[in-house]
Design a protein around this motif. Structure first.
Motif, PDB file in Angstrom:
ATOM      1  N   GLY A 131       0.781  -1.232   0.000  1.00  7.87           N
ATOM      2  CA  GLY A 131       0.000   0.000   0.000  1.00  7.87           C
ATOM      3  C   GLY A 131       0.814   1.284   0.000  1.00  7.87           C
ATOM      4  N   LYS A 132       2.111   1.165   0.001  1.00  4.49           N
ATOM      5  CA  LYS A 132       2.967   2.351   0.007  1.00  4.49           C
ATOM      6  C   LYS A 132       2.654   3.266  -1.190  1.00  4.49           C
ATOM      7  N   ILE A 133       2.659   4.558  -0.982  1.00  8.81           N
ATOM      8  CA  ILE A 133       2.382   5.517  -2.049  1.00  8.81           C
ATOM      9  C   ILE A 133       3.591   6.421  -2.233  1.00  8.81           C
ATOM     10  N   VAL A 134       4.098   6.460  -3.435  1.00 11.82           N
ATOM     11  CA  VAL A 134       5.277   7.268  -3.730  1.00 11.82           C
ATOM     12  C   VAL A 134       4.897   8.314  -4.775  1.00 11.82           C
ATOM     13  N   ASP A 135       5.335   9.535  -4.559  1.00  9.91           N
ATOM     14  CA  ASP A 135       5.065  10.585  -5.540  1.00  9.91           C
ATOM     15  C   ASP A 135       5.952  10.412  -6.760  1.00  9.91           C
ATOM     16  N   PHE A 136       5.410  10.765  -7.893  1.00  9.12           N
ATOM     17  CA  PHE A 136       6.132  10.596  -9.152  1.00  9.12           C
ATOM     18  C   PHE A 136       5.889  11.826 -10.006  1.00  9.12           C
ATOM     19  N   LEU A 137       6.928  12.594 -10.208  1.00 10.79           N
ATOM     20  CA  LEU A 137       6.793  13.820 -10.989  1.00 10.79           C
ATOM     21  C   LEU A 137       6.863  13.505 -12.471  1.00 10.79           C
ATOM     22  N   TYR A 138       6.010  14.139 -13.200  1.00 10.53           N
ATOM     23  CA  TYR A 138       5.964  13.912 -14.651  1.00 10.53           C
ATOM     24  C   TYR A 138       5.226  15.087 -15.259  1.00 10.53           C
ATOM     25  N   PRO A 139       5.751  15.632 -16.329  1.00  9.41           N
ATOM     26  CA  PRO A 139       5.030  16.743 -16.952  1.00  9.41           C
ATOM     27  C   PRO A 139       3.631  16.306 -17.343  1.00  9.41           C
ATOM     28  N   GLY A 140       2.654  17.107 -17.044  1.00 10.31           N
ATOM     29  CA  GLY A 140       1.248  16.767 -17.294  1.00 10.31           C
ATOM     30  C   GLY A 140       1.012  16.209 -18.688  1.00 10.31           C
ATOM     31  N   LEU A 141       0.105  15.313 -18.770  1.00 10.68           N
ATOM     32  CA  LEU A 141      -0.182  14.660 -20.048  1.00 10.68           C
ATOM     33  C   LEU A 141      -1.161  15.506 -20.850  1.00 10.68           C
ATOM     34  N   ASP A 142      -0.678  16.660 -21.283  1.00  7.06           N
ATOM     35  CA  ASP A 142      -1.558  17.607 -21.970  1.00  7.06           C
ATOM     36  C   ASP A 142      -2.156  17.022 -23.239  1.00  7.06           C
TER      37      ASP A 142
END
Lengths: 143, 143
Positions: free
Chosen positions: B98-109
DNA sequence: TCTTATATTATAATTGTTATAATTAATTTT
DNA sequence: AAAATTAATTATAACAATTATAATATAAGA
């Protein structure tokens, strides 16, 4: 191309018994274009199965999910919705009226790969929902 | 760069009163890296506010959401999780622990644009979660 | 058909969340 | 600064979605 028959076969293969209730729930899911909730399914089959318990609907949706026939969708609102698994697609959701429209798009493989690379996870899958206003609600929009 | 101060200012601007409980909930959300549930916040602040009601936590999370300071995340599991809004990011979730890790990614415009084009929706935003096994669970995996 | 394992039903319990009404506290007006 | 007003908090109850339980019924295999 008979989805129901294939689904029933895959139940048989995994040793899951085919009951009239299961048959009906699956059939309803396949024919429904509306991503129903458990309660909607329950109400829709009330005529055919006046004695069916709502627990049966939940139990069987869980069974179908475990077998991979059905996907459970949790949006912001109260109750889960259920989607018969066909081809990979996303959902576009109207924030005003709640309408859900399927949206086909080739899987975002590169995002999965990058996520895996950055986080060290062994990535299995992903989900995405797109939110906005449907055409009906856009035209009725108040300014 | 003081997130708490900025958040409090933005509350003031919108005419939302700053109470000790709100201050503490915000502070906890900012310092927490764990996307807590309402109940986790409630329990974490029990020492400081022995009389605080769980309704206060829910009420204020709703207020913060409406002001745009906080995002509500609903995954498959029972309860919502809450995320202090900073930069745009996605979540990578371990299906085992259940661990939640943030993941940065340029928005999928481009996905938003295509969805808009295909469905006729006026698209506002989207969300995406990536599922898999975290490094810990991958190494412990049974075959 | 008989047997056995599983599914269904009816019901109760549980959990997350929201509503209500009374009290308290923050802000505005005097 | 005190009084008046407005909003927030608390405690509690209500609610809705889902799950657990135990008794009964049914599907599939021998």
């Amino acid at each position: 191309m008979n989805q129901l028959k294939e689904a029933l076969d895959s139940l048989k293969e995994t040793g899951v018994r085919i009951t009239p209730q299961r048959h009906a729930i699956l059939e309803y899911l396949i024919n429904s274009m509306s991503h129903p909730t458990a309660d909607e399914i329950y109400k829709a089959l009330e005529g055919k199965f006046p004695n069916m318990s709502v627990a049966t609907v939940y139990n069987n949706l869980r069974v179908f999910r475990e077998v991979g026939l059905v996907k459970e969708l949790t949006f912001g609102d109260a109750s889960s919705r259920f989607d018969f698994v066909t081809t990979h697609h996303y959902h576009v959701i109207c924030e005003n009226c709640g309408k859900i429209v399927d949206f086909l798009y080739p899987g975002l493989d590169e995002v999965e790969h990058l996520a895996s690379h950055v986080t060290g996870f062994k990535v299995e899958n992903h989900r995405m929902e797109i939110y906005g206003l449907c055409p009906d609600c856009t035209s009725k929009e108040v300014h």
